[in-house]
Design an enzyme around this catalytic site. Structure first.
Site, PDB file in Angstrom:
ATOM      1  N   VAL A  84       0.814  -1.217   0.000  1.00  0.00           N
ATOM      2  CA  VAL A  84       0.000   0.000   0.000  1.00  0.00           C
ATOM      3  C   VAL A  84       0.848   1.268   0.000  1.00  0.00           C
ATOM      4  O   VAL A  84       0.311   2.367  -0.204  1.00  0.00           O
ATOM      5  CB  VAL A  84      -0.976   0.029   1.186  1.00  0.00           C
ATOM      6  N   TYR A 104       6.247   3.684  15.469  1.00  0.00           N
ATOM      7  CA  TYR A 104       4.859   3.220  15.408  1.00  0.00           C
ATOM      8  C   TYR A 104       3.909   4.249  16.024  1.00  0.00           C
ATOM      9  O   TYR A 104       2.854   4.566  15.462  1.00  0.00           O
ATOM     10  CB  TYR A 104       4.752   1.891  16.150  1.00  0.00           C
ATOM     11  N   LYS A 150       0.853   6.220  14.145  1.00  0.00           N
ATOM     12  CA  LYS A 150      -0.531   6.089  14.586  1.00  0.00           C
ATOM     13  C   LYS A 150      -1.100   7.415  15.091  1.00  0.00           C
ATOM     14  O   LYS A 150      -2.295   7.681  14.929  1.00  0.00           O
ATOM     15  CB  LYS A 150      -0.627   5.006  15.663  1.00  0.00           C
TER      16      LYS A 150
END
Length: 246
Positions: free
Chosen positions: A63, A154, A158
């Site tokens: 993606v 991470y 997020k």
């Protein structure tokens, strides 16, 4: 609840993504299932869902690759006629203390978890706006709200997802396209099952509900946000953590 709708679910071969695929199919949707590579998990899921093969399409690829994403959306449109729902679930981790975090670890996580969500949303948003109906659901994490040691990459990705969700929601609200995030706590997946039992027990004790979540519980939240039940909900960040984040 989703009869006649078509959804793209990225990271859909296992864990939360696979649970979303199952829920959406059970509620009448056509589903374009994306995963990064061919795997046993994908093969097993295909076998499990073979009875609904007429409503499933699979796109294997990254993606974070704009060319692949554009082709995946065209594939879904050619097969099912439209794309009504996008669930940006694809994600990777490269957990390390920042002193040991390599630039490629940072890039890998930001590319998949944040850039991938941007590319997928960009590819579907104009058709949704023209149709005056659409749902974009971005899977985030409580790590992006609280931060966790060893997850600077991470957590940054997020947290970025939450800001991206709110900004995009404002842009497309006049077209009846709703954009929401789901911030997930600790969920029982292949990764958590491999944890030492003492660490797993400590995590369970830290959650007010006294247990980790199940992928299908996150899928239920995604189903709500994908359906007409959420027709007055946009720009929200739904916390699915058993009370682990309040």
């Amino acid at each position: 609840m989703l009869e006649g709708r078509t959804a793209i679910v990225t990271g859909g071969s296992r864990g939360i993504g696979a649970a979303v695929v199952r829920r959406f199919l059970a509620n009448g949707a056509n589903v374009m299932l994306n995963c990064r590579t061919e795997s046993k998990a994908l093969s097993d899921l295909r076998d499990e869902l073979s009875g609904r093969a007429d409503r499933i399409e699979v796109a294997v690829g990254d993606v974070a690759d704009a060319g692949f994403v554009a082709g995946m959306v065209r594939q879904a449109q050619e097969r099912f006629g439209t794309v009504d729902i996008l669930v940006n679930n694809a994600g990777v981790t490269r957990d390390k203390q920042i002193s040991f975090l390599k630039e490629e670890d940072w890039d890998a996580v930001l590319d998949t978890n944040l850039k991938g969500a941007f590319l997928c949303a960009k590819a579907v948003i104009k058709p949704m706006m023209r149709a005056r109906w659409g749902r974009v659901i971005n899977v985030s994490s409580v790590s992006g709200l609280t931060g966790r040691p060893g997850q600077s990459n991470y957590a940054a990705a997020k947290a970025g997802i939450v800001g991206f969700t709110k900004a995009l929601a404002r842009e497309v609200a006049p077209y009846n396209v709703l954009v929401n995030a789901v911030s997930v706590g600790v969920v029982e997946t292949r990764m958590t099952k491999s944890m030492p039992r003492d660490i797993y027990a400590e995590i369970e004790r830290s959650v007010p509900l006294g247990r980790v979540g199940q992928p299908d519980e996150v899928a239920g939240a995604c189903l709500f946000l994908a359906s007409d039940l959420s027709s007055y909900v946009t720009g929200s960040n739904l916390n699915v953590s058993g009370g682990g984040y309040m």
